[in-house]
Scaffold this motif. Structure first.
Motif, short mmCIF file in Angstrom:
data_model
loop_
_atom_site.label_atom_id
_atom_site.label_comp_id
_atom_site.label_asym_id
_atom_site.label_seq_id
_atom_site.Cartn_x
_atom_site.Cartn_y
_atom_site.Cartn_z
N TYR A 290 0.84 -1.19 0.00
CA TYR A 290 0.00 0.00 0.00
C TYR A 290 0.88 1.25 0.00
O TYR A 290 1.94 1.27 0.63
N PHE A 291 0.44 2.27 -0.69
CA PHE A 291 1.10 3.57 -0.53
C PHE A 291 0.09 4.70 -0.72
O PHE A 291 -0.97 4.52 -1.33
N THR A 292 0.42 5.84 -0.15
CA THR A 292 -0.41 7.03 -0.24
C THR A 292 -0.54 7.47 -1.69
O THR A 292 0.45 7.43 -2.44
N ILE A 293 -1.72 7.89 -2.11
CA ILE A 293 -1.88 8.39 -3.48
C ILE A 293 -1.00 9.64 -3.62
O ILE A 293 -1.20 10.63 -2.91
N PRO A 294 -0.02 9.59 -4.52
CA PRO A 294 0.93 10.71 -4.61
C PRO A 294 0.30 11.98 -5.18
O PRO A 294 -0.56 11.91 -6.06
N ASN A 359 0.25 -0.82 11.02
CA ASN A 359 -0.90 -1.15 10.18
C ASN A 359 -0.63 -0.51 8.80
O ASN A 359 -0.78 0.70 8.62
N ALA A 360 -0.24 -1.33 7.85
CA ALA A 360 0.23 -0.82 6.56
C ALA A 360 -0.83 0.01 5.83
O ALA A 360 -0.51 1.04 5.22
N VAL A 361 -2.07 -0.42 5.87
CA VAL A 361 -3.15 0.32 5.20
C VAL A 361 -3.33 1.69 5.85
O VAL A 361 -3.37 2.72 5.18
N ALA A 362 -3.45 1.69 7.15
CA ALA A 362 -3.70 2.94 7.87
C ALA A 362 -2.53 3.89 7.74
O ALA A 362 -2.72 5.11 7.62
N GLU A 363 -1.31 3.37 7.75
CA GLU A 363 -0.13 4.22 7.59
C GLU A 363 -0.13 4.88 6.22
O GLU A 363 0.32 6.02 6.07
N ALA A 364 -0.62 4.17 5.21
CA ALA A 364 -0.69 4.75 3.87
C ALA A 364 -1.81 5.77 3.75
O ALA A 364 -1.70 6.75 2.99
N ALA A 365 -2.89 5.57 4.50
CA ALA A 365 -4.05 6.46 4.41
C ALA A 365 -3.88 7.74 5.21
O ALA A 365 -4.36 8.81 4.80
N ALA A 366 -3.23 7.65 6.35
CA ALA A 366 -3.19 8.78 7.29
C ALA A 366 -2.64 10.08 6.71
O ALA A 366 -3.20 11.15 6.99
N PRO A 367 -1.56 10.07 5.92
CA PRO A 367 -1.03 11.35 5.42
C PRO A 367 -2.04 12.16 4.61
O PRO A 367 -1.99 13.39 4.60
N SER A 368 -2.96 11.48 3.94
CA SER A 368 -3.93 12.18 3.10
C SER A 368 -5.02 12.89 3.90
O SER A 368 -5.71 13.75 3.36
N ALA A 369 -5.18 12.51 5.16
CA ALA A 369 -6.23 13.12 5.97
C ALA A 369 -6.03 14.63 6.09
O ALA A 369 -7.00 15.39 6.25
N LYS A 370 -4.80 15.08 5.99
CA LYS A 370 -4.51 16.51 6.11
C LYS A 370 -5.03 17.31 4.91
O LYS A 370 -5.26 18.51 5.01
N VAL A 371 -5.14 16.63 3.77
CA VAL A 371 -5.52 17.34 2.55
C VAL A 371 -6.81 16.79 1.96
O VAL A 371 -7.14 17.07 0.81
N GLY A 372 -7.53 16.00 2.72
CA GLY A 372 -8.76 15.40 2.22
C GLY A 372 -9.95 16.32 2.32
O GLY A 372 -9.86 17.47 2.75
#
Length: 423
Positions: A290-294, A359-372
């Motif tokens: 998983y990775f954050t949507i760049p 938690n690989a999924v959550a770690e990938a999702a969390a950074p986007s919460a700032k710009v969601g």
């Protein structure tokens, strides 16, 4: 918003809930532990939202603090909106209930939600502003932010490795470069159906655009905004890497089932969809990453739709003070953090993201919460998403060669008709 939780197979479940609203202050509403003794607080939570351990620990602490007991009533997704709407109009509604973040405005409009402004002052000073936005309607705090989730890139490590991609991309250009390398190897780089409109909504959020605008005293389509057009062109660029149909969404067929076959580099989806892929092909589990949507730059991820659930108190509850004592505990760092850790969901404040470590999924999702962000937080929005969703029609038109401007004109009348429907 709907969600599933996948607990087994090493994949953390994520996604969201729906729900909704009901109060005057009755004689049962006495402050203080002694005043609450012997009372029972009814809490409606959606299936999968409250892990057994979380319920057990919270219930015990709530009883110790107030002398009252809490009765959790787990609700199913099917038919919940009508069930809750009916319950909130009756004499004894649930005291506390889970409500989808994008549904809050509609229920606030009915008068069914108690004002939680004082609670916000007391315990919500460091709630994430973006996550709390959906709890505020016309400047009033009608709910409290509880938990959230968003889409990430779910990828096949073996396919990436075969294409010579050593690490997940950090920028949008790096992502496109990676997709080009996968394409050169003869694999489908990205499975992206033409009508995955929640991903498109994230792109519009990333462009700083709004899907609706005010025309006098009514809301109308804003799809003709140049920023929306930029998001549509970006979506078209992504979709060009896919063999998926241009006139179907991510559930037709289930994109996770397509990914499970092992010939696709990646897809954009919720974390729980990895569990769907593993169920279809258990052998793929070891290859899933998983990775954050760049985004355009490494320091700012792509915009995403933030689905989630708020907690609300019924305006018709006779136990509002007791309900607020429950919220003080449920939303405390202790229990908010525990929920994030157990369910792999994004908590309501950034300081609690440490609970997602490992938690690989959550770690990938969390950074986007700032710009969601979310879909428009207006009661009129609900009708727009009913099938056939005009935004899906818009996307298919763009992918089939229409300019974003012409595609916007094609759906404008239907879009505005839905926004004008009486609530």
């Amino acid at each position: 918003m709907k969600r599933k939780l996948i607990a087994a197979i090493g994949v953390a479940g994520m996604m969201v809930g729906i729900a909704a609203c009901g109060s005057d202050d009755g004689g049962e509403n006495k402050a203080g532990a002694d005043g609450f003794k012997g009372q029972t607080l009814t809490v409606w939570a959606m299936d999968g939202s409250t892990p057994d351990q979380w319920q057990k620990d919270l219930s015990a602490e709530f009883e110790k603090k107030t002398g009252a007991t809490v009765k959790f009533e787990v609700q199913q997704w099917n038919g919940i909106q009508q069930k809750l709407t009916t319950a909130l109009s009756e004499e004894n509604p649930p005291d506390v209930f889970e409500i989808g973040n994008t549904q809050t405005a509609a229920y606030a409009k009915t008068g069914g939600l108690a004002d939680l402004g004082e609670l916000k002052k007391e315990i919500g000073a460091d709630w994430s502003e973006i996550l709390n936005k959906a709890s505020v309607v016309d400047g009033k705090q009608y709910a409290a932010p509880w938990y959230f989730a968003n889409r990430v890139v779910i990828y096949n490590k073996a396919v990436f490795k075969e294409a010579g991609i050593a690490a997940p991309p950090k920028t949008r250009d790096e992502f496109f470069a990676a997709l080009d390398k996968i394409k050169a190897k003869g694999k489908e780089p990205l499975y992206l159906p033409g009508q995955n409109w929640y991903f498109f909504d994230g792109l519009t959020i990333g462009k700083g655009a709004e899907l609706v605008k005010k025309d006098g005293d009514k809301w109308v389509s804003n799809l003709d905004d140049p920023k929306i057009a930029e998001a549509a062109e970006l979506y078209k660029k992504y979709q060009a890497y896919s063999k998926a149909p241009k006139d179907k969404d991510e559930a037709t067929p289930q994109q996770a089932d397509v990914f499970a076959k092992g010939n696709v580099g990646a897809f954009i989806g919720m974390g729980w969809e990895a569990g769907t892929a593993i169920k279809a092909n258990p052998a793929i589990e070891k290859e899933i990453g998983y990775f954050t949507i760049p985004g355009e730059t490494a320091d700012k991820p792509e915009g995403v739709f933030l689905g989630g659930s708020n907690l609300a108190v019924a305006e018709g509850s006779k136990k509002q003070d007791l309900a607020k004592e429950f919220l003080k505990l449920a939303l405390s760092d202790k229990f908010e953090g525990q929920l994030a850790k157990l369910n792999g969901v994004i908590p309501n404040k950034e300081s609690l993201n440490s609970n997602l470590t490992g938690n690989a999924v959550a770690e990938a999702a969390a950074p986007s919460a700032k710009v969601g962000g979310t879909t428009p937080l207006i009661p009129e929005w609900a009708a727009v998403e009913n099938a056939p969703n005009p935004i899906k029609t818009y996307l298919t038109a763009v992918l089939n060669g229409k300019s974003p401007a012409d595609a916007a004109k094609q759906v404008e009348a239907e879009f505005n008709k839905r926004l004008a429907q009486k609530q």
